[in-house]
Design a protein around this motif. Structure first.
Motif, PDB file in Angstrom:
ATOM      1  N   ALA A 156       8.626   0.079  16.896  1.00 47.59           N
ATOM      2  CA  ALA A 156      10.082  -0.330  16.622  1.00 47.59           C
ATOM      3  C   ALA A 156      10.505   0.079  15.138  1.00 47.59           C
ATOM      4  O   ALA A 156      11.580   0.247  14.984  1.00 47.59           O
ATOM      5  N   MET A 157       9.266   0.122  14.543  1.00 49.00           N
ATOM      6  CA  MET A 157       9.293   0.423  12.931  1.00 49.00           C
ATOM      7  C   MET A 157       9.084   1.519  12.332  1.00 49.00           C
ATOM      8  O   MET A 157       9.024   1.982  11.034  1.00 49.00           O
ATOM      9  N   GLN A 158       8.922   2.527  13.451  1.00 49.57           N
ATOM     10  CA  GLN A 158       8.594   4.029  13.033  1.00 49.57           C
ATOM     11  C   GLN A 158       9.768   4.676  12.254  1.00 49.57           C
ATOM     12  O   GLN A 158      10.944   4.674  12.671  1.00 49.57           O
ATOM     13  N   GLY A 159       9.391   5.136  11.154  1.00 45.57           N
ATOM     14  CA  GLY A 159      10.409   5.907  10.335  1.00 45.57           C
ATOM     15  C   GLY A 159      11.021   4.788   9.373  1.00 45.57           C
ATOM     16  O   GLY A 159      12.081   5.060   8.488  1.00 45.57           O
ATOM     17  N   LYS A 160      10.928   3.396   9.591  1.00 40.65           N
ATOM     18  CA  LYS A 160      11.338   2.434   8.702  1.00 40.65           C
ATOM     19  C   LYS A 160      10.460   1.717   7.921  1.00 40.65           C
ATOM     20  O   LYS A 160      10.860   1.341   6.735  1.00 40.65           O
ATOM     21  N   LEU A 161       9.386   1.447   8.145  1.00 39.19           N
ATOM     22  CA  LEU A 161       8.245   0.887   7.570  1.00 39.19           C
ATOM     23  C   LEU A 161       6.932   1.424   7.853  1.00 39.19           C
ATOM     24  O   LEU A 161       6.566   1.281   9.122  1.00 39.19           O
ATOM     25  N   ASP A 162       6.144   1.944   6.992  1.00 39.92           N
ATOM     26  CA  ASP A 162       4.763   2.326   7.361  1.00 39.92           C
ATOM     27  C   ASP A 162       3.856   1.164   7.285  1.00 39.92           C
ATOM     28  O   ASP A 162       3.983   0.203   6.682  1.00 39.92           O
ATOM     29  N   MET A 163       3.050   1.043   8.399  1.00 32.53           N
ATOM     30  CA  MET A 163       2.164   0.066   8.810  1.00 32.53           C
ATOM     31  C   MET A 163       0.888   0.226   8.720  1.00 32.53           C
ATOM     32  O   MET A 163       0.288   1.401   9.426  1.00 32.53           O
ATOM     33  N   ILE A 164      -0.121  -0.413   8.073  1.00 30.81           N
ATOM     34  CA  ILE A 164      -1.430  -0.441   8.383  1.00 30.81           C
ATOM     35  C   ILE A 164      -2.109  -1.703   9.006  1.00 30.81           C
ATOM     36  O   ILE A 164      -1.686  -2.848   8.469  1.00 30.81           O
ATOM     37  N   ILE A 165      -2.730  -1.669   9.999  1.00 39.39           N
ATOM     38  CA  ILE A 165      -3.313  -2.911  10.645  1.00 39.39           C
ATOM     39  C   ILE A 165      -4.723  -3.304  10.508  1.00 39.39           C
ATOM     40  O   ILE A 165      -5.653  -2.178  10.552  1.00 39.39           O
ATOM     41  N   THR A 166      -4.927  -4.344   9.859  1.00 38.59           N
ATOM     42  CA  THR A 166      -6.453  -4.774   9.748  1.00 38.59           C
ATOM     43  C   THR A 166      -6.585  -6.134  10.742  1.00 38.59           C
ATOM     44  O   THR A 166      -5.952  -6.999  10.420  1.00 38.59           O
ATOM     45  N   ASP A 167      -7.588  -6.078  11.355  1.00 36.54           N
ATOM     46  CA  ASP A 167      -7.838  -7.145  12.351  1.00 36.54           C
ATOM     47  C   ASP A 167      -9.172  -7.342  12.764  1.00 36.54           C
ATOM     48  O   ASP A 167     -10.106  -6.106  12.533  1.00 36.54           O
ATOM     49  N   HIS A 168      -9.684  -8.428  13.286  1.00 42.57           N
ATOM     50  CA  HIS A 168     -10.885  -8.483  13.906  1.00 42.57           C
ATOM     51  C   HIS A 168     -10.965  -8.847  15.257  1.00 42.57           C
ATOM     52  O   HIS A 168     -12.091  -9.240  16.108  1.00 42.57           O
ATOM     53  N   HIS A 169      -9.635  -9.034  15.925  1.00 41.94           N
ATOM     54  CA  HIS A 169      -9.489  -9.733  17.350  1.00 41.94           C
ATOM     55  C   HIS A 169      -9.811  -8.162  18.338  1.00 41.94           C
ATOM     56  O   HIS A 169      -9.781  -7.167  17.776  1.00 41.94           O
ATOM     57  N   LEU A 170      -9.989  -8.585  19.605  1.00 47.22           N
ATOM     58  CA  LEU A 170     -10.327  -7.499  20.544  1.00 47.22           C
ATOM     59  C   LEU A 170      -9.106  -6.775  20.817  1.00 47.22           C
ATOM     60  O   LEU A 170      -7.990  -7.489  21.152  1.00 47.22           O
TER      61      LEU A 170
END
Length: 652
Positions: A154-168
């Motif tokens: 939903a945020m493509q072109g509006k906000l760059d996102m980096i995901i860091t997580d440890h869940h499966l």
């Protein structure tokens, strides 16, 4: 519920050889072998993680290069970065680690943590839209986001996102700039059990390695906060987690974080050598309370502030919130437990209880208490406006996520893993869910799963524990998930003295031959049992310091009458117990007292007494209540052979 005690089997030659190779006692070598550690180099890393366990190259984590490149560009162009975290201690710790790291690099950065009660877990599109509207250019998630495919799209072109997580990961990965998670199928990272704060710490190692030429092997800034998240999130304290925890615990008393120092002080840990137990039971709960009852932002604000007055104010406030949480938790537990009194636990394999307006931030703690008391998977549901939000806690051998998956038609949604889960259910479907889970349990789970097992490391006479042995055991610290504190047992011992201690005589203190002191929390009512004969104890040895002097004492975790006292009730014994209880019940039909008090009045062991009351209950002659035993008037005459428990006792 009585537990089955098991003692680890020993391969004496293997233990002796391993002990000699490592230069440790056979006891420590045996514990290592029990943990599955058979390689000498692995054992040395385990025993000295501070110096021998390596930090792994953070660039081995998937997408780390892409993440570092995008953050570098944000720093060069002064873009606004938002760190988006979760509302538990791991989430707050991860936010703190990454935010402080980015600030050291000169970033324009803020943070956002969703509200547990109004938003719930995870990344929410509405929040992202608001952050973008306020000028955010780059968002970095910590401890969440691996399943947020729709929100990222939903945020493509509006906000760059980096995901860091440890869940499966569950299904496709989000189409973000980078998705850093050691659980990705394509990950080549050597260790997959980092928590959210651990992953944030690795991102900081990568950033400083790339942008400040600081070797990742020597980057340890804010490692105490990474340790806080690691211990609180109950990830295994093995491998790299063990290094983070060990190094972080060393930093607690001289931490640069003003807020953490204030938190340590209000938790009663100032001046102590902080261990994982202090973090798990005193420090972390105060932070967690903020997310459970109010907003986790207060916890993050405390960890981030460098203003001493503000830190003291926030730490005090979190302590007050934690006390309030404890009160609410106890109220919910007591209300849930009262519903158990009408259930036949012999025919109940899954506990499902619900109440109006039970706080959803606390129900998980109440579920844990029910599971501990009854040794059954427990689901506690708070109902509001016709919808129930539930928290689940399970037992070894019962995969609660698998059970919920089989009953998904009865719920709106659910998620979790083998030992814990959450769910949402229509209030009028709760009974159907209870019935479905009960049927699944009866069809899929063996009865022996519901027998709790106490795993004892070794039989060790309490009088033989000394300071030198305690120094050996210290090599096994820090204790936690994957590395529990060794539990020892002593059998058929008679206390020289037993008395209550603490406010209202709530706790138990025993003195054994040689003046060895042992304490057991919340067992003051067991004094008559100790005074009336020999017992078995399962205990953890601890060093007690008083007036500059050190001594060894035992913290008892389990206590029972020794085998010679655990006598199944015969017809004659049952007749005697029945006469005493009926006489004590009198006109009000209630014989009041604890099991131990009533057993002492009957002149039998607690073991014999409990079996007797169960037999009488099965025959309709008596009924166990919270404050004693109810004895009905003129009960129907029954044969003892009609009791399954009596027949089983006589078969033995």
């Amino acid at each position: 519920m009585d537990k089955k005690w098991t003692i680890r089997t020993h391969d004496e030659k293997k233990e002796a050889d391993f002990a000699q190779e490592l230069g440790v006692s056979r006891l420590v070598a045996g514990v290592l072998l029990e943990r599955g550690i058979t390689d000498a180099d692995e054992a040395r890393s385990f025993l000295d993680p501070y110096n021998t366990q390596p930090f792994y190259d953070p660039f081995l984590l998937p997408d780390m290069n892409a993440a570092v490149g995008r953050i570098k560009r944000a720093l060069e162009t002064n873009e606004h970065i938002v760190v988006y975290g979760d509302y538990d201690v791991d989430g707050m710790s991860a936010v703190t680690v990454l935010l402080r790291g980015l600030r050291r690099l000169g970033a324009d950065v803020s943070y956002y943590i969703p509200n547990r009660h109004t938003e719930g877990y995870g990344i929410h599109t509405e929040a992202l839209e608001k952050l973008a509207a306020k000028g955010a250019n780059l968002l970095i998630s910590v401890d969440c986001g691996i399943t947020s495919v729709e929100a990222v799209d939903a945020m493509q072109g509006k906000l760059d996102m980096i995901i860091t997580d440890h869940h499966l990961p569950e299904g496709p990965l989000p189409e973000a700039v980078a998705v850093i998670d050691a659980h990705r199928e394509d990950s080549i990272y050597p260790y997959s059990d980092l928590c959210g704060a651990g992953v944030a710490f690795k991102l900081c190692q990568a950033l400083f390695s790339e942008l400040r030429d600081e070797p990742f092997e020597t980057y340890t800034k804010d490692i105490e906060v990474a340790a806080l998240g690691t211990i609180a999130d109950l990830v295994p304290l093995l491998g790299e987690n063990r290094k983070i925890a060990a190094m972080g615990l060393e930093r607690f008393q001289d931490t640069e974080l003003t807020g953490l120092r204030a938190l340590i002080e209000v938790s009663g840990c100032q001046g102590k050598k902080v261990n994982a137990g202090h973090v798990g039971f005193s420090i972390a709960p105060r932070l967690n309370a903020a997310g459970r009852l109010e907003t986790a932002s207060k916890g993050a604000e405390l960890l981030l502030t460098q203003n001493e007055a503000k830190a003291a104010e926030l730490a005090s406030e979190l302590s007050q919130i934690n006390s309030e949480r404890q009160g609410i938790e106890q109220e919910i537990f007591e209300a849930a437990d009262s519903k158990m009194q009408t259930m036949n636990m012999d025919n109940t394999h899954v506990i499902v209880v619900a109440g109006e307006n039970w706080n959803p931030g606390v129900i998980g703690l109440a579920a844990s208490k029910l599971t501990e008391k009854y040794y059954r998977p427990s689901i506690v549901i708070g109902i509001k406006d016709g919808v129930g939000k539930g928290s689940c806690r399970s037992i070894d051998g019962f995969n609660i996520f698998e059970a919920l998956s089989a009953c998904k038609e009865d719920m709106i949604q659910f998620g979790g893993h083998a030992m814990a889960a959450g769910l949402t259910v229509e209030a009028d479907h709760i009974d159907a869910l209870r019935e479905s889970l009960e049927k699944w349990a009866q069809d899929n789970i063996k009865e022996e799963v519901y027998q709790p097992v106490l795993k004892v490391e070794a039989e060790f006479h309490v009088g033989d524990i000394d300071i030198n042995l305690m120094k050996e055991l210290e090599k096994l610290e820090p204790y936690g998930m994957g590395n529990p504190r060794p539990l020892f047992a002593d059998f058929d011992i008679q206390a020289e003295q037993a008395r209550t201690m603490g406010r209202d005589g709530k706790h138990l203190q025993m003195t054994f031959p040689g003046g060895f002191r042992a304490i057991m929390w919340n067992h003051g009512d067991d004094v008559p049992m100790i005074q009336s004969g020999a017992v078995d104890i399962a205990y953890v040895p601890e060093i007690n310091e008083w007036n500059g002097m050190q001594s060894v004492e035992a913290r008892v975790s389990e206590l029972r009458e020794t085998e010679s006292r655990r006598v199944p009730p015969t017809r004659e014994i049952l007749a005697g117990i029945y006469r005493v209880i009926r006489s004590r019940a009198g006109a009000e039909q209630m014989a009041r007292g604890t099991d131990i008090q009533l057993a002492a009045a009957c002149g039998v062991s607690g073991y014999t007494y409990r079996l007797a009351i169960k037999i009488f209950d099965e025959l309709g002659l008596m009924q166990q209540k919270e404050d004693g035993v109810f004895v009905p008037n003129a009960p129907e005459k029954r044969s003892l052979e009609d009791s399954e428990t009596f027949r089983r006792c006589n078969e033995k």
